[in-house]
Scaffold this active site. Structure first.
Site, short mmCIF file in Angstrom:
data_model
loop_
_atom_site.label_atom_id
_atom_site.label_comp_id
_atom_site.label_asym_id
_atom_site.label_seq_id
_atom_site.Cartn_x
_atom_site.Cartn_y
_atom_site.Cartn_z
N TYR A 40 0.86 -1.19 0.00
CA TYR A 40 0.00 0.00 0.00
C TYR A 40 0.89 1.24 0.00
O TYR A 40 1.89 1.27 -0.71
CB TYR A 40 -0.97 -0.06 1.18
N LYS B 120 -21.59 -19.42 -9.38
CA LYS B 120 -20.89 -19.43 -10.67
C LYS B 120 -19.43 -19.01 -10.49
O LYS B 120 -18.52 -19.62 -11.06
CB LYS B 120 -21.61 -18.47 -11.63
N ASP C 264 -28.09 -15.45 -16.73
CA ASP C 264 -29.49 -15.39 -16.29
C ASP C 264 -30.17 -14.08 -16.66
O ASP C 264 -30.88 -13.47 -15.85
CB ASP C 264 -29.59 -15.64 -14.78
N ASP D 110 -25.75 -18.84 -20.56
CA ASP D 110 -27.01 -19.55 -20.77
C ASP D 110 -27.20 -19.90 -22.24
O ASP D 110 -27.82 -20.91 -22.57
CB ASP D 110 -28.20 -18.69 -20.31
N GLY E 200 -35.75 -19.63 -26.77
CA GLY E 200 -35.14 -18.59 -25.96
C GLY E 200 -33.65 -18.58 -26.12
O GLY E 200 -33.11 -19.01 -27.16
N ALA E 201 -32.95 -18.12 -25.10
CA ALA E 201 -31.50 -17.96 -25.19
C ALA E 201 -30.81 -19.26 -25.55
O ALA E 201 -30.02 -19.32 -26.50
CB ALA E 201 -30.97 -17.42 -23.86
N ALA E 202 -31.08 -20.33 -24.80
CA ALA E 202 -30.39 -21.60 -25.03
C ALA E 202 -30.80 -22.21 -26.36
O ALA E 202 -29.96 -22.73 -27.11
CB ALA E 202 -30.67 -22.57 -23.89
#
Length: 398
Positions: free
Chosen positions: A49, A104, A147, A172, A206-208
């Site tokens: 520091y 995650k 998500d 996802d 959807g996304a997947a």
């Protein structure tokens, strides 16, 4: 006291864990920050520091590239969500989604040795999300979007990729797609078939679902039909949004229309990435030696025991049945490989390389009930990372 079933390995007996155990495992969160430099003496303090740190800050101010060497940003993944599409829970908001993002981040550390930090944003506005991520750029080296509900997730990912010079991936979408491709390649290889000739039906736009369709097309499987809640996504429908309209123009080469029953009659592969259920009669109508991936969690589109009455190979997203298709097989190694190579982005070629690497780990272990490795297999992330880094260098994005 109520109990829940603990997902363990495919071969282990399931055990019951209590609510008390679950909540105790999350007390204080699942992450901590650890020091890499000692702070035991006055000399240590002066180096880490003030006044020593000022010298490091000065050289970074003169040469921004030195931040990669003298801070943790070059190896730090930001796990970012608005909590609008949490698996199995839906739109629960940023605060309630934080335990998932912490989880995650823990997986990044466990499987790839990468530091990561969960960030949850209290907005669903696309512009605000993109602007916030861009403004945080100097704090991280890669972005794992998580998500975020469709169709906003497509625009958010596209715009963040365009704005930043670092790896960005909505897991996802692409983590799911990578592992699905690896599993389909494994199933086809076990059966002695080519994926190029398979008729694939994807339930979920959807996304997947969109990402799975895209990676299968890129990998050379042209006969892909996608279902949404109203039936086959086809070019003759007038109720499609922009994403589905584009999808309709690139899929359904036989021009099918109608319901799931129309799509699945004679199909080789069913891939479920939606919360909807599929009738057993539809699975029964599929072609001989069919392949069923019922990936919805916690309740698959069709119970694997029922699907196994008709399909030769069955996979789910759950760990208490064989052939678990789990994103953890992909994302730790993908991000590690991208960061190892200094990649500016994650390309389709890098995703295809990841899928090949996942399957390559199995070798002679390939079987009807083992078309992908276990999510806990320590060989997977290093293999994926090496393949992704090599692909990044070959494609000139490193």
């Amino acid at each position: 006291m109520t109990t829940v079933t603990e997902p363990t390995s495919n071969t282990a007996n399931l055990s019951a864990i209590t609510d008390e155990e679950i909540f105790l495992g999350h007390v204080g969160g699942k992450l901590s920050v650890e020091l890499t430099s000692p702070l035991e003496t006055q000399r240590d303090l002066s180096i880490a520091y003030t006044p020593g740190v000022a010298q490091v800050s000065r050289v970074i101010a003169q040469d921004a590239a030195l931040a990669k060497k003298y801070t943790w940003t070059d190896r730090l993944v930001a796990v970012i969500s608005d909590g609008s599409a949490v698996l199995g829970l839906g739109d629960i908001g940023p605060r309630a989604s934080l335990p998932v993002m912490e989880g995650k981040a823990a997986l990044f550390k466990k499987f790839a040795g990468l530091n990561s930090i969960p960030i949850v944003l209290d907005t669903h506005d696309v512009d605000e999300i993109v602007d916030t991520i861009v403004r945080l750029r100097h704090s991280f080296g890669a972005v794992n979007l998580e998500d975020i509900s469709a169709p906003r997730c497509f625009e958010i990912e596209r715009r963040v990729i365009e704005a930043l010079d670092c790896p960005v991936m909505h897991d996802d979408q692409h983590g799911t797609a990578i592992v699905v491709l690896a599993a389909l390649n494994g199933a086809a290889k076990f059966q002695g078939r080519s994926t190029a000739g398979l008729k694939v039906v994807i339930s979920g736009a959807g996304a997947a679902g969109v990402a799975c369709a895209n990676i299968l097309l890129a990998a050379g499987t042209p006969d892909v039909v996608v279902l949404d809640s109203k039936g086959i996504v086809s070019a003759d429908r007038t109720d499609l949004n922009a994403v589905k309209t584009d999808l309709a123009s690139r899929t359904n080469p036989r021009g099918l229309s109608g319901s799931a029953a129309d799509a699945l009659a004679g199909a080789d592969v069913f891939l479920g990435v939606s919360a909807g259920q599929i009738e057993e009669t539809c699975i029964a109508s599929m072609a001989p030696e069919s392949i069923v991936f019922a990936l919805s969690n916690p309740d698959p589109e069709i119970h694997p025991e029922r699907a196994s009455l008709y399909a030769a190979i069955v996979a789910t997203g759950r760990s208490d049945f064989p052939n678990q298709i789990n994103n953890v097989l992909a994302f730790p190694g993908v991000f590690k490989g991208a960061l190892d190579a200094g990649a500016r982005r994650i390309t389709e070629g890098m995703k295809l390389a990841a899928a090949e690497a996942i399957l390559s780990v199995l070798g002679d272990e390939l079987a009807a009930d083992k078309i992908v490795p276990s999510p806990l297999d320590p060989r997977v992330a290093p293999a994926v990372a090496d393949a992704v880094a090599a692909a990044a260098r070959a494609e000139g994005v490193a």
